[in-house]
Each structure stands twice: as C-alpha cells, then as structure tokens.
Motif scaffolding. Structure first.
Motif, PDB file in Angstrom:
ATOM      1  N   LYS A   1      -2.901  13.767  -1.551  1.00 22.54           N
ATOM      2  CA  LYS A   1      -1.753  12.861  -1.627  1.00 22.54           C
ATOM      3  C   LYS A   1      -0.508  13.540  -2.203  1.00 22.54           C
ATOM      4  CE  LYS A   1      -3.426   9.114   0.227  1.00 22.54           C
ATOM      5  NZ  LYS A   1      -4.717   9.561   0.757  1.00 22.54           N
TER       6      LYS A   1
ATOM      7  N   ASP B   1       0.869  -1.179   0.000  1.00 24.48           N
ATOM      8  CA  ASP B   1       0.000   0.000   0.000  1.00 24.48           C
ATOM      9  C   ASP B   1       0.904   1.226   0.000  1.00 24.48           C
ATOM     10  OD1 ASP B   1      -1.611   2.140   0.486  1.00 24.48           O
ATOM     11  OD2 ASP B   1      -2.860   1.130   1.977  1.00 24.48           O
TER      12      ASP B   1
ATOM     13  N   ALA C   1      -0.051   4.258  -0.984  1.00 22.88           N
ATOM     14  CA  ALA C   1      -0.921   5.430  -1.139  1.00 22.88           C
ATOM     15  C   ALA C   1      -0.252   6.698  -0.608  1.00 22.88           C
ATOM     16  CB  ALA C   1      -2.256   5.194  -0.437  1.00 22.88           C
TER      17      ALA C   1
ATOM     18  N   ILE D   1      -0.359  -0.554  -4.766  1.00 24.36           N
ATOM     19  CA  ILE D   1      -1.384   0.439  -5.099  1.00 24.36           C
ATOM     20  C   ILE D   1      -0.905   1.831  -4.662  1.00 24.36           C
ATOM     21  CG2 ILE D   1      -3.284  -1.229  -4.963  1.00 24.36           C
ATOM     22  CD1 ILE D   1      -3.342   1.321  -2.325  1.00 24.36           C
TER      23      ILE D   1
ATOM     24  N   SER E   1      -2.321   6.061  -4.390  1.00 25.25           N
ATOM     25  CA  SER E   1      -3.507   6.923  -4.407  1.00 25.25           C
ATOM     26  C   SER E   1      -3.135   8.303  -4.929  1.00 25.25           C
ATOM     27  CB  SER E   1      -4.065   7.068  -2.984  1.00 25.25           C
ATOM     28  OG  SER E   1      -5.071   8.058  -2.974  1.00 25.25           O
TER      29      SER E   1
ATOM     30  N   TYR F   1      -5.420  10.831  -4.661  1.00 25.07           N
ATOM     31  CA  TYR F   1      -6.455  11.693  -4.085  1.00 25.07           C
ATOM     32  C   TYR F   1      -5.864  13.093  -3.843  1.00 25.07           C
ATOM     33  CZ  TYR F   1      -9.798  13.634  -0.837  1.00 25.07           C
ATOM     34  OH  TYR F   1     -10.688  14.469  -0.229  1.00 25.07           O
TER      35      TYR F   1
ATOM     36  N   GLY G   1      -8.588   9.074  -7.774  1.00 21.46           N
ATOM     37  CA  GLY G   1      -7.977   8.051  -8.628  1.00 21.46           C
ATOM     38  C   GLY G   1      -6.682   7.533  -8.050  1.00 21.46           C
TER      39      GLY G   1
HETATM   40  C1  LIG Z   1      -2.558   4.254   3.322  1.00 21.34           C
HETATM   41  C2  LIG Z   1      -3.733   4.451   2.408  1.00 21.34           C
HETATM   42  N1  LIG Z   1      -4.187   3.413   1.688  1.00 21.34           N
HETATM   43  C3  LIG Z   1      -5.232   3.545   0.841  1.00 21.34           C
HETATM   44  C4  LIG Z   1      -5.872   4.758   0.696  1.00 21.34           C
HETATM   45  C5  LIG Z   1      -7.037   4.843  -0.251  1.00 21.34           C
HETATM   46  O1  LIG Z   1      -6.760   5.621  -1.369  1.00 21.34           O
HETATM   47  P1  LIG Z   1      -7.973   6.202  -2.276  1.00 21.34           P
HETATM   48  O2  LIG Z   1      -8.684   7.209  -1.438  1.00 21.34           O
HETATM   49  O3  LIG Z   1      -7.314   6.805  -3.479  1.00 21.34           O
HETATM   50  O4  LIG Z   1      -8.824   5.011  -2.618  1.00 21.34           O
HETATM   51  C6  LIG Z   1      -5.447   5.866   1.404  1.00 21.34           C
HETATM   52  C7  LIG Z   1      -6.135   7.155   1.257  1.00 21.34           C
HETATM   53  O5  LIG Z   1      -6.320   7.898   2.154  1.00 21.34           O
HETATM   54  C8  LIG Z   1      -4.341   5.706   2.292  1.00 21.34           C
HETATM   55  O6  LIG Z   1      -3.867   6.760   2.984  1.00 21.34           O
END
Ligand SMILES: Cc1ncc(COP(=O)(O)O)c(C=O)c1O
Length: 221
Positions: A47, A18, A20, A40, A42, A44, A54
């Motif tokens: 970010k 993760d 993100a 994955i 993020s 957002y 997206g």
């Molecule tokens: C550590 C982590 N994983 C996953 C996500 C989810 O990302 P998204 O909001 O783009 O789906 C976030 C978003 O806040 C995150 O901080």
C-alpha cells in the motif's frame, strides 16, 4: 481517483469510505476519508504506506471509534461476545510513524512516474485520463486500458516487466452475489480491459525508461 463523493453523500445514507488505496488523495482540497461516517485505510505491504499488515479506522463519531476499540481490546472484558485479536504491535506502529513522515515524498515519486507513463501512452489507453480536476489523485496503480490486456501482460513479461490485471471478472462483487453479469456491463467491461503497470516509490528512473520503451514498442510509437 477519488469517487464522486457528492453523489453518495447526497443520498443521506451512512457512508463508509474505503481509502485502502487512497491515503493522501483529496477532493477540493479536503482529504478523502473525511467525507463519510467512517473511513478505512490499509497499511498492507504493497500500500501507499505500510506497517507490514494492518490498517486504520477513522471516524469523527466517538461511538464508532469506541466500538472498533472494543472489538480489538478483548482482554479483561466482562461482557462476552466476539472480539478479535487484531492489535497492531508497537514495532508496526513505529514503522508506520516513520512511513507517515515519508508519505508526501512517496506520493510525489508515484506522481512523477505516472507523468512518464502518460507521456508514453495515447490518451485513450490511460484510465482515468489526465484532466484538470478538483480531485487530487493518488497513483496507487497506473491503469492501461487495452482490449487485450492478457496479450500486453505476456509481452511485458517477456521483457522482464511484471504487470497485473488489477481486478479479474471472477472477483467482481456481483459475481460473488450470484447476480447476472449482463446487469453490470460497466464493471464487466472494465475488468476485461485493464492492466496495471509497476508503480512504486523505489522504482528507478532506469526501470521506468525500460517500461516506457516496452510500451512504445508494443504500441509501435
Ligand atoms: C480497496 C481495498 N479495500 C480494502 C482492502 C483490504 O485491506 P487489508 O488487506 O489491509 O485488510 C484492500 C487491500 O488490498 C483494498 O485494496
């Protein structure tokens, strides 16, 4: 700060990274997101780089990428099963490409702000502590450790500075799963003792100074 990835990869189970909050972070010169089976990211608005909403899936495994594409590209499909309308628009992609060019400067600015906060806080108040490491951290957040984060939050608010408690106890995964909180003392303790300071590329030097001075007066430095 990147996780101790070796501890996970040595388990020989498929790893989903993760990333993100971690685009650009490295372990031993290797980018996070390249250690597991799939990663994955993020994009957002808040970010490290953004396309509004997206994100991105990264994998060297073509089957995984094809499966992800198949979930997304729902039109004109002969087999019926749930697929999702998660297509990124061309406009978002254009924003993302422009943002990507600036990523290095965004991350540098965040690091510079972090250096200022490290100066303002004593070692035990910062988490993780600043240390020479093979891991290159990304300052998505700057975390202050304090036994009473709510009190510090209110103090900062009165000075016009918004801080957040990055993870509340009720958000912890084991609580969702109905597990006994006493079996998870580390995450319980961390959730009760962390506060996130403002850190983002457009935060000005004047604002950083104001935040540092508020911290100094709170801790009477
Ligand atoms: C550590 C982590 N994983 C996953 C996500 C989810 O990302 P998204 O909001 O783009 O789906 C976030 C978003 O806040 C995150 O901080």
């Amino acid at each position: 700060m990147p996780a101790d990835i070796d501890k996970f990869t040595s388990l020989n189970i498929p790893i989903i990274e993760d990333c993100a909050q971690a685009i650009g972070a490295e372990i031993n010169g290797k980018k996070v997101g390249t250690f597991g089976r799939v990663a994955i990211f993020s994009f957002y608005a808040s970010k490290l780089l953004t396309t509004g909403y997206g994100g991105m899936v990264f994998s060297k495994d073509k089957n995984i990428i094809n499966k992800a594409r198949d979930y997304r590209e729902f039109d004109c499909r002969q087999e019926y099963y749930p697929r999702f309308n998660f297509l990124m628009t061309d406009f978002q992609a254009a924003v993302g490409r422009a943002q990507l060019k600036k990523l290095k400067s965004f991350l540098n600015r965040r690091s510079k702000i972090a250096v200022e906060y490290y100066k303002a806080l004593s070692k035990e108040k910062v988490w993780p502590s600043k240390s020479a490491s093979i891991k290159k951290s990304i300052f998505y957040r700057f975390i202050v450790r304090d036994s009473q984060p709510e009190t510090l939050k209110i103090f900062m608010e009165k000075k016009g500075i918004k801080t957040i408690i990055p993870i509340e106890s009720y958000e912890l995964l084991h609580r969702y799963l109905g597990e006994n909180p006493q079996d998870f003392p580390v995450s319980e303790q961390i959730a009760k003792t962390t506060l996130s300071l403002p850190i983002y590329p457009s935060l000005s030097s004047v604002e950083v100074k104001k935040i540092k001075s508020a911290l100094n007066s709170y801790y009477e430095k």
